[in-house]
Design a protein around this motif. Sequence first.
Motif, mmCIF file in Angstrom:
data_model
loop_
_atom_site.group_PDB
_atom_site.id
_atom_site.type_symbol
_atom_site.label_atom_id
_atom_site.label_comp_id
_atom_site.label_asym_id
_atom_site.label_seq_id
_atom_site.Cartn_x
_atom_site.Cartn_y
_atom_site.Cartn_z
ATOM 1 N N ARG A 31 16.229 36.414 75.330
ATOM 2 C CA ARG A 31 16.243 37.732 75.323
ATOM 3 C C ARG A 31 17.067 38.569 74.881
ATOM 4 O O ARG A 31 18.195 38.126 74.341
ATOM 5 N N LYS A 32 16.930 39.807 74.513
ATOM 6 C CA LYS A 32 18.404 40.318 73.680
ATOM 7 C C LYS A 32 18.278 41.797 74.239
ATOM 8 O O LYS A 32 16.779 43.102 74.556
ATOM 9 N N LEU A 33 19.391 41.927 75.305
ATOM 10 C CA LEU A 33 19.472 43.855 76.010
ATOM 11 C C LEU A 33 20.595 44.542 75.442
ATOM 12 O O LEU A 33 21.275 44.115 74.799
ATOM 13 N N LEU A 34 20.386 45.921 75.117
ATOM 14 C CA LEU A 34 20.944 46.910 74.844
ATOM 15 C C LEU A 34 22.144 47.371 75.571
ATOM 16 O O LEU A 34 20.611 47.812 76.465
ATOM 17 N N GLY A 35 22.915 48.383 75.253
ATOM 18 C CA GLY A 35 23.132 49.075 76.308
ATOM 19 C C GLY A 35 24.439 49.712 76.247
ATOM 20 O O GLY A 35 25.139 48.777 75.288
ATOM 21 N N LEU A 36 24.861 50.332 77.081
ATOM 22 C CA LEU A 36 26.829 51.015 76.895
ATOM 23 C C LEU A 36 27.496 49.779 77.746
ATOM 24 O O LEU A 36 27.223 49.435 79.153
ATOM 25 N N LEU A 37 28.829 48.718 77.327
ATOM 26 C CA LEU A 37 29.339 48.215 77.950
ATOM 27 C C LEU A 37 30.323 49.095 79.229
ATOM 28 O O LEU A 37 31.209 49.671 78.431
ATOM 29 N N ARG A 38 30.513 48.822 80.320
ATOM 30 C CA ARG A 38 30.636 49.795 81.503
ATOM 31 C C ARG A 38 31.977 48.886 82.092
ATOM 32 O O ARG A 38 33.325 49.598 82.571
ATOM 33 N N SER A 39 31.954 47.296 82.130
ATOM 34 C CA SER A 39 32.879 46.690 82.329
ATOM 35 C C SER A 39 32.642 44.847 82.937
ATOM 36 O O SER A 39 31.599 44.666 82.065
ATOM 37 N N PHE A 40 33.560 44.580 82.394
ATOM 38 C CA PHE A 40 33.690 42.741 82.118
ATOM 39 C C PHE A 40 34.700 42.014 83.317
ATOM 40 O O PHE A 40 35.590 42.720 83.267
ATOM 41 N N ASP A 41 34.799 40.679 82.934
ATOM 42 C CA ASP A 41 35.438 40.193 83.773
ATOM 43 C C ASP A 41 36.161 38.786 83.259
ATOM 44 O O ASP A 41 35.601 38.904 82.160
ATOM 45 N N GLN A 42 37.017 38.113 83.198
ATOM 46 C CA GLN A 42 36.914 36.479 82.467
ATOM 47 C C GLN A 42 36.301 35.890 82.964
ATOM 48 O O GLN A 42 36.494 34.785 81.494
ATOM 49 N N PHE A 43 35.128 36.164 83.505
ATOM 50 C CA PHE A 43 34.098 35.096 82.773
ATOM 51 C C PHE A 43 33.102 35.439 82.338
ATOM 52 O O PHE A 43 31.978 34.892 82.085
ATOM 53 N N ALA A 44 32.819 36.623 81.326
ATOM 54 C CA ALA A 44 32.031 37.627 80.588
ATOM 55 C C ALA A 44 31.111 38.054 81.747
ATOM 56 O O ALA A 44 30.287 37.851 81.209
ATOM 57 N N ASN A 45 31.034 37.976 82.666
ATOM 58 C CA ASN A 45 30.409 38.831 83.523
ATOM 59 C C ASN A 45 30.046 40.763 82.573
ATOM 60 O O ASN A 45 31.154 40.802 82.829
ATOM 61 N N VAL A 46 29.360 40.924 82.172
ATOM 62 C CA VAL A 46 28.944 42.414 82.156
ATOM 63 C C VAL A 46 28.276 43.316 83.074
ATOM 64 O O VAL A 46 27.599 42.816 83.454
ATOM 65 N N VAL A 47 28.828 44.697 83.278
ATOM 66 C CA VAL A 47 27.582 45.744 83.806
ATOM 67 C C VAL A 47 27.678 47.020 81.925
ATOM 68 O O VAL A 47 28.185 46.968 81.405
ATOM 69 N N LEU A 48 25.940 46.721 81.717
ATOM 70 C CA LEU A 48 26.061 47.287 80.775
ATOM 71 C C LEU A 48 24.420 48.561 81.714
ATOM 72 O O LEU A 48 24.969 48.871 82.760
ATOM 73 N N GLU A 49 24.812 49.729 80.954
ATOM 74 C CA GLU A 49 24.840 51.154 81.524
ATOM 75 C C GLU A 49 23.809 51.820 80.466
ATOM 76 O O GLU A 49 23.891 51.145 80.407
ATOM 77 N N GLY A 50 22.791 51.903 81.512
ATOM 78 C CA GLY A 50 21.262 52.700 79.775
ATOM 79 C C GLY A 50 20.687 51.598 79.113
ATOM 80 O O GLY A 50 20.153 51.346 78.150
ATOM 81 N N ALA A 51 20.614 50.288 80.287
ATOM 82 C CA ALA A 51 20.721 48.684 79.178
ATOM 83 C C ALA A 51 19.040 49.121 79.628
ATOM 84 O O ALA A 51 18.286 49.647 79.979
ATOM 85 N N CYS A 52 18.611 48.108 78.003
ATOM 86 C CA CYS A 52 17.070 48.029 78.188
ATOM 87 C C CYS A 52 16.554 46.772 77.501
ATOM 88 O O CYS A 52 17.716 46.411 76.516
ATOM 89 N N GLU A 53 15.386 46.154 77.408
ATOM 90 C CA GLU A 53 15.455 45.337 77.014
ATOM 91 C C GLU A 53 14.563 44.883 75.856
ATOM 92 O O GLU A 53 13.461 45.823 75.576
ATOM 93 N N ARG A 54 14.909 44.720 74.655
ATOM 94 C CA ARG A 54 13.893 45.078 73.455
ATOM 95 C C ARG A 54 13.151 43.780 73.262
ATOM 96 O O ARG A 54 13.398 42.523 73.242
ATOM 97 N N VAL A 55 11.660 43.925 72.994
ATOM 98 C CA VAL A 55 11.199 43.408 73.033
ATOM 99 C C VAL A 55 10.425 43.056 71.318
ATOM 100 O O VAL A 55 10.443 43.886 70.966
#
Length: 128
Positions: A31-55
């Motif tokens: 899957r390909k996700l697009l969005g604004l990066l709002r947060s992350f941690d040392q494990f590369a967990n990320v939070v995307l705001e306004g995310a959408c999946e591009r199919v």
Amino acid sequence: MSWAGPDDIFLSTSLATYLDKKLLVLLRDGRKLLGLLRSFDQFANVVLEGACERVIVGNLYCDIPLGLYVIRGENVVLIGELDLEKEELPSHMTAVSTAEIKRAQKAEREATDLKGSMRKRMEFLDFD
């Protein structure tokens, strides 16, 4: 702790340089996700705001809105910044509705399954 600045070459690989920027995130399942990066941690967990999946199926594409999205780091294959000044997709791509892209995905999956089953049926011929 201070975040990396533009002159800080030692932390240039940190996700901090991508905060508040539009990103493309490729996941392990393709899957390909697009969005604004709002947060992350040392494990590369990320939070995307306004995310959408591009199919994308053939020349058709659809952006399926997801909203605020949390992605577990172990599922991330690639993270890249999108250049907002360039077109995201080639001009031959056609935007379609979610229902249309789901139908196209189903047809593509069925064609792939049929191709795989035909290959299994023909294995006994051993063309090598």
